[in-house]
Design an enzyme around this catalytic site. Structure first.
Site, PDB file in Angstrom:
ATOM      1  N   SER A 135       0.865  -1.131  -0.014  1.00  0.00           N
ATOM      2  CA  SER A 135       0.054  -0.254  -0.071  1.00  0.00           C
ATOM      3  C   SER A 135       0.843   1.355  -0.017  1.00  0.00           C
ATOM      4  CB  SER A 135      -0.915  -0.019   1.341  1.00  0.00           C
ATOM      5  OG  SER A 135      -0.170   0.113   2.391  1.00  0.00           O
ATOM      6  N   LYS A 171      -0.208   3.798   6.461  1.00  0.00           N
ATOM      7  CA  LYS A 171      -0.826   4.887   5.495  1.00  0.00           C
ATOM      8  C   LYS A 171      -0.292   6.276   5.657  1.00  0.00           C
ATOM      9  CE  LYS A 171      -4.555   2.140   4.605  1.00  0.00           C
ATOM     10  NZ  LYS A 171      -4.869   1.828   3.231  1.00  0.00           N
TER      11      LYS A 171
END
Lengths: 212, 212
Positions: A135, A171
């Site tokens: 990610s 993130k």
DNA sequence: TGTATATCTGAACATCAGGTCACTGTCAAG
DNA sequence: CTTGACAGTGACCTGATGTTCAGATATACA
């Protein structure tokens, strides 16, 4: 940031040490006793001074509630006093917080040079996370990398370990003025955005280590 | 150690999270408010239960003073004999091998855990290189990263530090059957291929460290 | 000499915050 | 059906803590 007097330094050091060793901050009277003061005001005065000089934050009226303000970052790679810390490495943290996960869940122990890892003397707990997934590929963090996480509040732009759907993922933390903060993946193929609740963020990534 | 109910788990998690985020523990009333309880005793009861089950330690009568009990260690993952090595960090190595470069050229010293860095006790000289440029961006190695290099012979697919035009750069070493080996950059924007002579390769990259 | 800062004493004071007692209600196990 | 663990409400007490007011020294500085 103004520099502290030696006495003020001692006080701050005591706060830090007590916090590190016991896991919670000392009360003013704890501090008073430790230094043998006969008045709480001796401590109160010092705290006021230290706070005024910007080295400490307090929550007025709250007990044992401090936050040590980090010193401005020094120049990396030139300090001979190498400070080494052992850090537990976790795989994926399914739910909950790393220090509560059975230590059996730690998949290893990593020894990091505090200076190198960009850690500061904030005393915040540190752990490492083995990255699962891509990610954050665009931020140069790849599957299998080990990320060293410091448990502290996130600022805009920080890469954070966040609890989403009971799994810890990396993130980018974005907080723009006039908007609620959100989390963002950095992978063109799987872009994603998540709203953030205050307590989702487990810590801020300070450095990345990869074995090739 | 008895396991917690889901509600107790929530409470404990809140404590941990608050601690992580704010840097100090929440009071009972903080907790009460967070969960919307109308009585402090709701919290008090949970804390008592969590403590009784051995997941939490408290200092009776002290405010905001907790200690989360870590689970008993199962089996130590590796022996405690962590092997640490000091490694000189170089910027760009203009020419020749780093061990021939005057030590003044080193821009820093890095302490690495041999285990973590994937190094072996082969006795091969080790040094670190601060990456300049984005030639290996696709391999997740970015400008400013520090790469730990072991001076040994390269194999197919290794990322190597190579001397090209009197400058050290990182490339992928490719050696396919029936062809002379060559070096390849991993950046779609600036792909490049170089033929290799045996003496160009200064070492093989074993790990990457990046401060965020 | 006067002013500012640093370091501390001593004695309140207000409130923060933990602890406890008395009850209500739910749910699963015996 | 009873018992015990779990989850909460409400009211109240008391010690723990931060805060503040009023000095007392001592040192540095202008």
């Amino acid at each position: 940031m103004k520099s502290l007097t030696s006495r003020q330094e001692e006080i701050l050091q005591y706060l830090q040490t007590h916090f590190t060793q016991k896991g919670y901050w000392p009360s003013i009277r704890d501090t008073q006793q430790h230094f043998g003061f006969k008045s709480t005001n001796a401590v109160a005065g010092h705290l006021r001074a230290i706070e005024k000089k910007g080295h400490l934050e307090r929550i007025p009226g709250h007990a044992r509630a401090y936050r040590i303000v980090e010193m401005p970052t020094a120049v990396p790679f030139n300090d001979n006093t190498i400070d080494v810390t052992d850090v537990p490495v976790y795989g994926s943290i399914a739910a909950g917080y790393p220090d509560r996960v059975e230590s059996g869940a730690a998949i290893g122990q990593l020894q990091v040079d505090v200076e190198t890892a960009g850690l500061k003397r904030s005393g915040a707990p540190i752990f490492a996370l083995k990255v699962d997934g891509e990610s954050m590929i665009e931020a140069g963090i790849m599957d299998g990398d080990v990320v060293i996480i410091e448990q502290k509040e996130a600022r805009n732009g920080d890469i954070v370990a966040a609890l989403i759907d009971n799994e810890t993922t990396l993130k980018r933390f974005i907080q723009e003025p006039g908007r609620p903060p959100y989390l963002k993946s950095e992978n063109v193929n799987y872009p994603s955005f998540h709203p953030v609740t205050e307590l989702m963020v487990q810590g801020v990534a300070k450095s990345v280590v990869r074995s090739l």
